[in-house]
Each structure stands twice: as C-alpha cells, then as structure tokens.
Design an enzyme around this catalytic site. Structure first.
Site, short mmCIF file in Angstrom:
data_model
loop_
_atom_site.label_atom_id
_atom_site.label_comp_id
_atom_site.label_asym_id
_atom_site.label_seq_id
_atom_site.Cartn_x
_atom_site.Cartn_y
_atom_site.Cartn_z
N ASP A 1 0.81 -1.22 0.00
CA ASP A 1 0.00 0.00 0.00
C ASP A 1 0.85 1.27 0.00
OD1 ASP A 1 -2.44 -1.56 0.32
OD2 ASP A 1 -1.84 -1.82 2.41
N GLN B 1 1.75 -6.23 -3.03
CA GLN B 1 2.05 -6.25 -1.59
C GLN B 1 3.38 -5.52 -1.31
OE1 GLN B 1 1.23 -9.63 -2.97
NE2 GLN B 1 -0.87 -9.00 -2.68
N LYS C 1 2.52 2.01 -5.17
CA LYS C 1 3.21 1.44 -6.34
C LYS C 1 2.47 1.73 -7.63
CE LYS C 1 3.08 -2.66 -4.47
NZ LYS C 1 2.65 -2.28 -3.11
N GLY D 1 -3.87 -4.30 -4.37
CA GLY D 1 -4.68 -3.21 -4.91
C GLY D 1 -3.83 -1.99 -5.21
N HIS D 2 -4.07 -1.38 -6.34
CA HIS D 2 -3.38 -0.15 -6.72
C HIS D 2 -4.43 0.90 -7.05
CE1 HIS D 2 0.23 -2.45 -6.84
NE2 HIS D 2 -0.04 -3.06 -7.98
N ASP E 1 3.11 14.74 1.35
CA ASP E 1 2.16 15.80 1.64
C ASP E 1 1.29 15.50 2.86
OD1 ASP E 1 1.29 13.84 -0.43
OD2 ASP E 1 -0.68 14.72 -0.04
#
Length: 427
Positions: A13, A223, A16, A40-41, A332
């Site tokens: 997470d 991952q 990537k 998940g991306h 940020d």
C-alpha cells in the site's frame, strides 16, 4: 535499455500504482509477477481514479503492453470483471498478455481460505479471503490448475478431481461442510476458456525477446517486502515473493537482465492485517494519518494500521532487494505536524538494535527508538522541484534517504499523476 523491478519496501500500500503509472509512458511492458487480486493499486489520471486489483497498472498507458506473469494467481471472474470495467470507461485492454502457466483461483480455493480463517479464530492470519494462499498451496503441492489446462478438458477434469479428493475430506470431516461437486467446478472453469484465450501467451518468451531487442520492461510487485513469504514477518505474510527475486521466477527472466530495483516507500508506515508493527500508533496522530492519507485498503476495504516512518524496515528492504532507488510517496500527508518522529532503531530486551531482527519473537517485542525531525506547515502539493519544498521537508527527505541506504529519486507530493517531484531518472 533497462529492465526494472518496482516493489513495495514496507508492508504494501505504498503507492506502487502511481509510480508504475508514471513510468508507464516510458516503458514498453509492465509485468505483474506475483500475487493475485489480494493486491490493490489506486491510480489517479486527471480527475479519474482507477482501482486496479489484478491488472498491471501499466494497462492505463496506451503505449504500454501489460503482462500477467506465470507467478501470478488469477481469479478468472475477477479478471474479466476488471477488464470489462475498464473497457466501459474507454480504456483499451486488448494488448494484455497472460501467461498460460499462471495458476487459476477457483471457487473451492476461496471456500478453503474463508473456512480456514474462521477455524483459526484468534490465531487467524488476516488474509483477504480471496483464495490466494490455498491456490499457491495447490501449486506447491502439484495439484494446481493452470490457465493452459482450460484448453484440454480431459486434463482439467483429472486435475480438479485430484485437487478436490483431499479437500472434500477436510471440508466434510473437519469443517462440517458439504463436499464440492468437481463436475460443477469444471463446468464453471470452461466458461472462461474462450474469453481468456485472446490474452493467453508464452509471456516468458515475449519478455526475454523484448529485453534482447532493447525494449524497456518494468516488473511490478504486489504487496510489499515485509509481506514476502520468505523475507517478511512470517506467518503474517502473503503466499508469494514480492521481493526483487520474485520477479525472476514469477516472470521467467534471469537476474542478469535486471538493471534497476526501485523500492516504494511511504513517508510514514501502514499495514493491513495481523502481525507485528513496531511504530503503530493508537492515538490521535494515528487517526490523523489514516484520515489525511485516506488509508483504507483498495482491495480489502479495511482501515490500514498507521505509524511513523520505520528506517529499520527501509534498510532491510534495501538489503534483501538490492534496491538502487527509492520513490517516496505521500510526503504531503505529513504537512502540519510541528515535529515528526522517525524510528531509527529498536529496543529489544534493553539493547539497541539497528537492523531487523531475524527472530519473530524479538521483532514482536521490538520497541521503536525515535528521533524527532522538524515538521512544516506549507502546502507542498504544487512543488515541481526539490528546491520548491520547504527547508524542513527537504531535511526530512534527506534524513530518510541517509537512514534507508539508497537514493530517493522521486517524491510524491499529492495523489495526482503530475504531483511528483523527479530528482533522478529511473531509466
């Protein structure tokens, strides 16, 4: 031209998808080499947000050929649904290539995953329940179903029967569940054969030829390093090798062809699922990181556990992956803190430890040793160069770079595609 590996340097997470997408316009192939739809991306293109689970992030770049390698486990229903969703949004998915040697996630794999986690109770691993682990287990036990098996019905029947022979005994006698009908599984799998066939290819041959022809190939891990089945916080890990070595086995490309290994680091640390997490925060700072960073799993929908940056983990990732560069994301999110703690070492049994302990027991009891770095309050989302960052933000990046052991070559200063500072070229 180079072959590059891009992977997570923490627990996944890290962002990537954004990094891969940014490189997608400069590379010819983007390859997923392990994992499945447990990864998940999130990629933001203009005002459009795309959540990808199984497909390589490069599928959003028109000039790029996306590849699903032999090391990936594929849920055909999920894959076809994801392709359909992108097609409906005007994304061309016709260039996708899928290895015929990739293993299939079937409905009995997801069943085994869920009933096993329930059976474990408080000892559960925290899997996504998507059948990833059971599919890899079948692969190692040599009773797995590969995509190429869809095109020989007699072999498919034999393999499904063999896989279910033992599983049905477990389901009935241990879990008190009804046995699964192998004929129905075969019937279901065969419905996917024609839909997948246009994409199936000898991807190992394609990729090696591409590299030999001077094409740029980017291998994208799912991952993160600390979830690697060999090098992660076992047993609270995934069932494959997201580390750089996994790119070679998961795509069929030799290590001598890899020229750069890029680790993605979040400017703080997050984790999904169970397992040790030395810098985890249970206070308002943790809640703020979660809220400001939008820390909810793309695939799982679960809130991510949040903590301060852990330089011990970053150094470990540099070592086991042979990292040549870092891409630092979500800088940020840290805007507004007067001081930002950074974990520089652990205290274990009263001793200072600066490298990740190999002992699971030691890591479980590790207490973070922090250094406080000055924060900043200025908005950095419009920064285009490193010099545009506030002095304290520059100092933070430089400190992380020195502690982590590899140069930070790019910095994410916002979620958008263009909100990135490029310091050194990856190509």
């Amino acid at each position: 031209m180079p072959a590059l590996v891009l992977l997570g340097a923490q627990w996944g997470d890290e962002g990537k998808g954004k990094a891969t997408d940014l490189l997608g316009g400069s590379v010819d192939y983007v390859v997923r080499y392990q994992g499945g739809n447990n990864a998940g991306h999130t990629v933001v293109v203009g005002d459009q947000k795309y959540a990808l689970h199984l497909l390589p992030s490069g599928i959003l770049s028109p000039s790029c050929i996306p590849v699903i390698g032999n090391g990936v486990v594929v849920d055909p229903a999920v894959l076809l649904s994801e392709l359909s969703g992108l097609n409906d949004r005007g994304v061309d998915t016709s260039k996708l290539l899928i290895s015929g040697n990739a293993h299939l996630i079937t409905s009995y794999h997801t069943t085994m995953d869920k009933v096993t986690e329930r059976f474990l109770g408080s000892r559960k691993i925290g899997t996504t329940g998507r059948g990833i682990g059971p599919t890899y287990a079948d692969k190692i036990n040599r009773v797995g179903i590969r995509i190429q098996d869809l095109y020989d019905e007699s072999i498919l029947i034999q393999k499904v029967d063999a896989a279910l022979d033992f599983k049905n005994q477990i389901l009935a006698k241990l879990y008190n569940r009804r046995a699964i009908d192998s004929a129905k599984i075969v019937e279901e799998l065969l419905t996917y054969a024609d839909q997948l066939k246009p994409y199936v290819s000898d991807t190992t041959l394609v990729l090696n030829n591409a590299i030999d022809d001077g094409k740029v190939v980017l291998f994208e891990g799912g991952q993160g390093t600390l979830l690697d089945v060999d090098h992660g916080t076992y047993p609270f890990v995934t069932s494959s090798n997201p580390t750089a070595g996994g790119a070679c086995t998961g795509a069929g490309v030799g290590p001598t062809k890899i020229s750069r290994v890029i680790g993605i680091l979040k400017a703080y640390t997050t984790r999904v699922g169970a397992g040790p997490f030395p810098t985890e925060l249970f206070d308002e700072d943790g809640d703020a990181l979660r809220r400001i960073g939008g820390e909810r799993g793309v695939t799982t929908g679960r809130d991510r556990r949040c903590g301060w940056f852990d330089a011990v983990i970053a150094r470990y990732a540099t070592r086991v992956n042979g990292l040549t560069d870092f891409f630092l994301t979500k800088l940020d999110v840290l805007t507004g803190w007067e001081q930002i703690p950074v974990c520089v070492a652990y205290e274990i049994d009263g001793k200072r430890v600066e490298e990740l302990p190999y002992s699971q027991t030691d890591f479980h009891h590790a207490k973070p040793i922090y250094e406080l770095l000055p924060g900043w309050s200025e908005d950095i989302t419009k920064a285009k160069t490193f010099a545009d960052l506030p002095k304290n933000a520059q100092a933070y990046v430089k400190a992380l770079e020195e502690m982590s052991g590899a140069p930070i070559s790019a910095i994410g200063v916002g979620p958008g595609r263009t909100e990135t500072i490029q310091i050194n070229s990856f190509l």
